[in-house]
Structure formats: C-alpha cells, structure tokens
Design a protein around this motif. Sequence first.
Motif, PDB file in Angstrom:
ATOM      1  N   ARG A 194       0.832  -1.213   0.000  1.00 57.49           N
ATOM      2  CA  ARG A 194       0.000   0.000   0.000  1.00 57.49           C
ATOM      3  C   ARG A 194       0.865   1.261   0.000  1.00 57.49           C
ATOM      4  NH1 ARG A 194      -3.865  -3.195   2.802  1.00 57.49           N
ATOM      5  NH2 ARG A 194      -2.780  -2.953   4.796  1.00 57.49           N
ATOM      6  N   GLU A 195       1.973   1.219   0.745  1.00 61.54           N
ATOM      7  CA  GLU A 195       2.886   2.363   0.746  1.00 61.54           C
ATOM      8  C   GLU A 195       3.403   2.661  -0.661  1.00 61.54           C
ATOM      9  OE1 GLU A 195       6.093   1.760   3.442  1.00 61.54           O
ATOM     10  OE2 GLU A 195       4.790   1.386   5.170  1.00 61.54           O
ATOM     11  N   LEU A 196       3.550   1.621  -1.459  1.00 62.65           N
ATOM     12  CA  LEU A 196       4.071   1.771  -2.813  1.00 62.65           C
ATOM     13  C   LEU A 196       2.973   2.022  -3.843  1.00 62.65           C
ATOM     14  CD1 LEU A 196       6.705  -1.115  -2.726  1.00 62.65           C
ATOM     15  CD2 LEU A 196       7.133   1.344  -2.512  1.00 62.65           C
ATOM     16  N   GLY A 197       1.740   2.191  -3.377  1.00 60.45           N
ATOM     17  CA  GLY A 197       0.644   2.516  -4.285  1.00 60.45           C
ATOM     18  C   GLY A 197      -0.110   1.335  -4.846  1.00 60.45           C
ATOM     19  N   TRP A 198       0.156   0.136  -4.322  1.00 58.25           N
ATOM     20  CA  TRP A 198      -0.531  -1.060  -4.818  1.00 58.25           C
ATOM     21  C   TRP A 198      -1.872  -1.240  -4.119  1.00 58.25           C
ATOM     22  CZ3 TRP A 198       0.703  -4.818  -8.461  1.00 58.25           C
ATOM     23  CH2 TRP A 198       1.936  -4.669  -9.097  1.00 58.25           C
ATOM     24  N   VAL A 199      -2.836  -1.736  -4.879  1.00 56.60           N
ATOM     25  CA  VAL A 199      -4.113  -2.213  -4.322  1.00 56.60           C
ATOM     26  C   VAL A 199      -4.192  -3.702  -4.631  1.00 56.60           C
ATOM     27  CG1 VAL A 199      -6.624  -2.104  -4.415  1.00 56.60           C
ATOM     28  CG2 VAL A 199      -5.268  -0.003  -4.594  1.00 56.60           C
ATOM     29  N   VAL A 200      -4.316  -4.510  -3.579  1.00 56.27           N
ATOM     30  CA  VAL A 200      -4.331  -5.959  -3.747  1.00 56.27           C
ATOM     31  C   VAL A 200      -5.680  -6.501  -3.259  1.00 56.27           C
ATOM     32  CG1 VAL A 200      -3.242  -8.146  -3.164  1.00 56.27           C
ATOM     33  CG2 VAL A 200      -1.835  -6.086  -3.442  1.00 56.27           C
ATOM     34  N   PHE A 201      -6.420  -7.123  -4.161  1.00 52.70           N
ATOM     35  CA  PHE A 201      -7.690  -7.758  -3.820  1.00 52.70           C
ATOM     36  C   PHE A 201      -7.420  -9.198  -3.383  1.00 52.70           C
ATOM     37  CE2 PHE A 201      -8.644  -4.325  -6.651  1.00 52.70           C
ATOM     38  CZ  PHE A 201      -9.865  -3.829  -6.241  1.00 52.70           C
ATOM     39  N   GLN A 202      -8.163  -9.656  -2.380  1.00 54.19           N
ATOM     40  CA  GLN A 202      -7.972 -11.004  -1.865  1.00 54.19           C
ATOM     41  C   GLN A 202      -9.250 -11.815  -2.027  1.00 54.19           C
ATOM     42  OE1 GLN A 202      -6.320  -9.081   1.844  1.00 54.19           O
ATOM     43  NE2 GLN A 202      -5.110 -10.972   1.868  1.00 54.19           N
ATOM     44  N   VAL A 203      -9.083 -13.075  -2.463  1.00 51.24           N
ATOM     45  CA  VAL A 203     -10.202 -13.981  -2.689  1.00 51.24           C
ATOM     46  C   VAL A 203      -9.904 -15.288  -1.979  1.00 51.24           C
ATOM     47  CG1 VAL A 203     -11.549 -15.233  -4.421  1.00 51.24           C
ATOM     48  CG2 VAL A 203     -10.682 -12.939  -4.938  1.00 51.24           C
ATOM     49  N   ASP A 204     -10.900 -15.807  -1.237  1.00 49.21           N
ATOM     50  CA  ASP A 204     -10.736 -17.120  -0.613  1.00 49.21           C
ATOM     51  C   ASP A 204     -11.674 -18.115  -1.287  1.00 49.21           C
ATOM     52  OD1 ASP A 204     -13.242 -16.478   0.355  1.00 49.21           O
ATOM     53  OD2 ASP A 204     -12.614 -16.260   2.443  1.00 49.21           O
ATOM     54  N   ALA A 205     -11.739 -19.327  -0.750  1.00 52.06           N
ATOM     55  CA  ALA A 205     -12.542 -20.373  -1.394  1.00 52.06           C
ATOM     56  C   ALA A 205     -14.014 -19.974  -1.464  1.00 52.06           C
ATOM     57  CB  ALA A 205     -12.380 -21.689  -0.629  1.00 52.06           C
ATOM     58  N   HIS A 206     -14.524 -19.338  -0.416  1.00 50.82           N
ATOM     59  CA  HIS A 206     -15.929 -18.912  -0.428  1.00 50.82           C
ATOM     60  C   HIS A 206     -16.138 -17.797  -1.452  1.00 50.82           C
ATOM     61  CE1 HIS A 206     -19.949 -18.095   1.094  1.00 50.82           C
ATOM     62  NE2 HIS A 206     -19.630 -16.810   1.136  1.00 50.82           N
ATOM     63  N   GLY A 207     -15.199 -16.849  -1.497  1.00 51.53           N
ATOM     64  CA  GLY A 207     -15.326 -15.750  -2.440  1.00 51.53           C
ATOM     65  C   GLY A 207     -15.197 -16.179  -3.883  1.00 51.53           C
ATOM     66  N   LEU A 208     -14.512 -17.296  -4.106  1.00 52.40           N
ATOM     67  CA  LEU A 208     -14.339 -17.788  -5.471  1.00 52.40           C
ATOM     68  C   LEU A 208     -15.670 -18.229  -6.080  1.00 52.40           C
ATOM     69  CD1 LEU A 208     -12.043 -18.277  -7.490  1.00 52.40           C
ATOM     70  CD2 LEU A 208     -11.817 -20.583  -6.579  1.00 52.40           C
ATOM     71  N   LEU A 209     -16.633 -18.577  -5.230  1.00 49.07           N
ATOM     72  CA  LEU A 209     -17.934 -19.013  -5.712  1.00 49.07           C
ATOM     73  C   LEU A 209     -18.777 -17.852  -6.230  1.00 49.07           C
ATOM     74  CD1 LEU A 209     -18.808 -21.565  -2.861  1.00 49.07           C
ATOM     75  CD2 LEU A 209     -17.861 -22.052  -5.128  1.00 49.07           C
ATOM     76  N   ALA A 210     -18.464 -16.638  -5.787  1.00 49.49           N
ATOM     77  CA  ALA A 210     -19.210 -15.451  -6.228  1.00 49.49           C
ATOM     78  C   ALA A 210     -18.219 -14.313  -6.406  1.00 49.49           C
ATOM     79  CB  ALA A 210     -20.288 -15.092  -5.206  1.00 49.49           C
TER      80      ALA A 210
END
Length: 296
Positions: A254-270
């Motif tokens: 984040r300090e370097l300007g990155w935005v990282v989205f995170q997905v887990d097994a439940h989120g992978l379904l939707a």
Amino acid sequence: MALGPFSTEEGLASLTRGVLYGPSFDRVMRGVHECREPLDVPRDHGDLMHAARLALGEQAVFVGRSAAWALGSRLASPRAPVDIRVSTAHQKRCRPSVRVHHRELGPDEVVETDFGLATSPLRTALDLACGAGREWAVAACDHLLRVTALDPAHVMAEAQRVRGRRGIRQARDVAAMLDPRSESPRESLLRVHMLDFGLPRPTSQLVVLDPRGCFVGRLDFGWEEERVGIEYDGDHHREVATHSRDLWRHNRLRELGWVVFQVDAHGLLAVDNTLAAVRSLLLSRREGRSSGLGGV
C-alpha cells in the motif's frame, strides 16, 4: 505379507483362503487384495493404480487423471476411478474403481513411469484438456505442466493439429489459458474467472520490488503498470506466522501505491463483484496514467 495391493495368487502362496478372505484383508478388485492394517495409513489414488495394474497386466496404459498421477501431478482423489487403456478383450470387463478406455495411442505417446506405462505428458495434457469441466481441465493441465516442465505452446500446437476428436474445441480454449506458474488448482480457477470476465491477462507470480530494487512480495496475479493485484488466500494464510507476514507485505505494498484484492474459497464461488472492482480500478489507473496523473 506386503501392505500394498497384491494378487490373489500371491496371497494364496502364503495364506489360507479363509485368512485371505477374512477380516484382515480387503478385496480391492477382482484378483487383487490389500491388507487392512495399519488403519492410520490413508490410501490414495496411487494405491488403486497399483491394484489396477495387477488386475489388468503390465501392458495396460494409464491415461487421463491416472496418467497425470503417474507423471507426478497428484490431484486425483482416493475415490476417483483409475483411468486405464487396455488392448485385449478379456481386460475389457467392468471392475469397480476402474474406468476402461480404448483410445488409440502411438508409440511416442506412451512412457514408462514408476507406476508402469502411462501416456506421455503431451498426450496426457491433451486428454485432460478434452475432458469434462473446462475450468478444472485448466487447473489439471496447469499442475501437470508445472511438474513435467511441458511448454503450454506445445499443448496448443497439439490441440490445433488434432481434428475431429470429441472435446478438441474445448482443448484449444483450455490450451490458450494455461500457465504452469499457477501454484494451486484454486489459483488456476481464479485465473479462468478473470479471463472469462474480460480482464486483461495478468502476470502470474508477479514479483514486486521497491524503488531501491529490494524484494517486497510476490503476488499471485498482478498488473504491474497499474499496481493492481489479486491473491487467492488458501487455508495456510490463516496460520499466525503467515498472517503476520501477509500484514507486513500488504502494508508495504500500500505504501508503494498497490491495491491488492484477496479472494478465498468462499469468495471464489461469487467472484464477479470483486472482478468488477478490479476492472474499474484498472480502467481508472490507465486513464490517470494516460492523462499524466500517474494513476495513483
């Protein structure tokens, strides 16, 4: 007596019929038995492959998921039937836990493995790519390519060469999405979702460095110019040590300007809502970069 599968003939050479067919041994399939002890040793697909080899003979050839297992891609579940190709009539009768195939194989499409004869990495990849379930075909082929060092371009070339085979159109689609850098089947599935959603193809296992060239982290997927990433969080990310490292890494990103989205097994379904947010951010950062604002 060996704990692994053994033939009825081998068993009767040292055991009485009553003992062999008693509670201490399982009949894995016709003509093949296995010791039930110890109970804490789980069986896997490889055990079933050894049993099938004993039942069907040395000239039978493992194909599909079983060939992938023989080549080092251990994704088949213990309950998955063994896929094997036979050539003689007496081998073609049905057996529990065995799926018999009659595919034509050229001499260059069969290799010797620790499990016996199996289709070559290239033929196995094509068979998997033609199989049912496009998303899982990508995941299975990714893992096979990873463990065999097979080039995705070779799979594409073979899929383009073959004509008239059932599933070959899917195989060409699958070949276009392959990436052996994928470190898990779930990562492969996430990449398929991204491409199907219309996102530009990301870089897999993208290494991020700070302005001094020091290593900050490695993202499952990322778009370096836009500083946008996506990660699949498996169960190991819940471990205390891993979670702490992730916090430090994400704060530094984040300090370097990155935005990282995170997905887990439940989120992978939707996952569509997440992918829509990724697309929106990519577009806004590209527009900002083209206008000279830097996209951050």
